[in-house]
Motif scaffolding. Structure first.
Motif: not given
Length: 439
Positions: A284-297, A301-303
């Protein structure tokens, strides 16, 4: 005539020079009657004004009664929809602190186009109280779980199942509370998927705030691969990672990734450390913190936030160019490399700061000795320099499914070298060796 009669009567009763007597005689006609007429006029005007403005006040009252903070029935409806009117530190999208509610997290259906506010669309409430949990113990940190100053992790039992409590420390400030509850709303808004860890609830009524997530027995995939490497050193191997198992687990992760992309969400952190493994070896895929930061910002650009993520990122991310779904495909190829090597770091002999130049020269991942030609061709198809020549998610899933049918399910992968943790840290690009337990 009446006036003349009245005057004559007054003249008869009163002396001609007795003004007081004359006023008393004419009191009713001159003062009382006009006064009564004036009062009647005022009462009539007042009644007209009441009749004129009463319907408007009634409509205002009805509208007021229909406001979500005044009507319990409408509030119930409001809980099942978006709450765009909420603002403030304690009111991220999907959470209404004025209702003193616990965030419902059982999401059965989610709109395809998730708005930037990320409000949840729950079907039933699974809000939890602190008394819902038993056997709470601190969760030991592992290599894949970095220490966090604001969040603590605990294992617990709830409804006869093991869960993980992601608890916000009471010392957290308002901004950290906003981020914590916003992340809970974001995960809730993604909805359920068989290959995403199940979010069981959120305690938001009183501190400590916490998210409740299902516990997967084998924890993160990277640690599991390392245990497979150590177990395989003996004569008996309870951890059996075969090529067929790689295709199966990779297909599950790819399914979750395709679902996230359908929700207009780029994961941004695909790797063995971000995959959890259940007792039946479901990935099961987790580690969604980066996805949340991308969505809120979304405007940025991708960094690469952390140096240790660089060796998993696509060239366009390393060069800080606009990134998209194909970046996750690149990282997925690195994940396959980790799986087939039982947890080796990618580009082990290249410094993280030199990786972009290395790739610009046309270099790529070398084929591991344990990797079949079919699996290596998938890795190369994911990690192509040009993003438009990488697999699409549908092509990737189809290729994995076809590969699984013919993959070797009997031969257990073996790596001769034991795990050297300090060496891994250096080769993976970590700036310093953290004191983690390898579980």
């Amino acid at each position: 005539m009446a006036s003349m009669s009245s005057n004559s009567t007054a003249d008869v009763v009163c002396a001609p020079d007795d003004n007081l007597c004359i006023v008393r005689e004419h009191l009713q006609a001159v003062i009382i009657v006009p006064t009564l007429l004036l009062l009647a006029t005022l009462v009539t005007l007042l009644a007209l004004l009441i009749m004129r403005y009463r319907p408007q006040r009634k409509r205002s009252r009805i509208a007021s009664l229909q406001h979500p903070y005044h009507s319990s029935s409408h509030r119930h409806t409001q809980r099942h929809g978006h709450r765009h009117h909420l603002q403030g530190i304690d009111a991220p999208a999907g959470i209404n602190p004025l209702e003193h509610e616990e965030v419902p997290m059982s999401v059965q259906q989610v709109q395809q186009n998730v708005r930037p506010t990320l409000a949840a669309v729950p079907q039933m409430s699974t809000g939890r109280h602190h008394g819902s949990f038993s056997q709470i113990t601190a969760l030991p940190l592992t290599f894949s779980i970095k220490p966090n100053d604001t969040v603590s992790l605990y294992r617990a039992r709830m409804d006869n199942r093991n869960v993980i409590l992601r608890m916000l420390k009471e010392t957290a400030n308002n901004s950290e509370k906003q981020h914590f509850l916003g992340f809970a709303s974001f995960v809730s808004g993604l909805g359920p998927h068989p290959f995403l860890p199940e979010l069981l609830g959120v305690v938001s009524v009183q501190p400590p705030l916490m998210m409740v997530v299902e516990e997967l027995q084998h924890r993160d995939l990277l640690g599991y691969l390392w245990r497979c490497r150590q177990d395989n050193a003996g004569s008996e191997s309870p951890c059996q990672m075969t090529e067929k198992r790689i295709f199966t687990m990779a297909g599950q992760v790819a399914s979750a990734l395709e679902y996230l992309h359908s929700q207009q969400c780029i994961h941004g952190n695909v790797g063995a450390r971000s995959v959890l493994v259940g007792g039946d070896l479901t990935a099961k895929l987790w580690g969604l913190g980066s996805a949340y930061r991308r969505r809120t910002q979304a405007h940025s650009p991708g960094e690469v936030e952390d140096m240790e993520m660089r060796k998993w990122q696509a060239p366009e991310v390393l060069s800080r160019r606009p990134s998209g779904r194909s970046c996750d495909v690149w990282s997925f190829g690195i994940l396959l490399y980790e799986m087939v090597t039982l947890g080796d770091p990618p580009f082990a002999h290249i410094m993280a700061t030199e990786l972009l130049q290395y790739l610009q020269r046309g270099k790529h991942l070398k084929r591991p000795a344990t990797c079949s030609n079919s699996l290596y061709s998938i890795i190369r198809g994911c990690c192509h320099w040009r993003s438009d020549q990488r697999f699409s998610m549908s092509e990737l899933i189809r290729t994995l499914q076809n590969g699984e049918k013919s993959a070797n399910g009997r031969t257990v992968l073996r790596v001769p070298e034991p795990l050297d943790f300090e060496k891994y840290l250096r080769e993976a690009g970590y700036g310093e060796a953290y004191n983690y337990a390898v579980l």
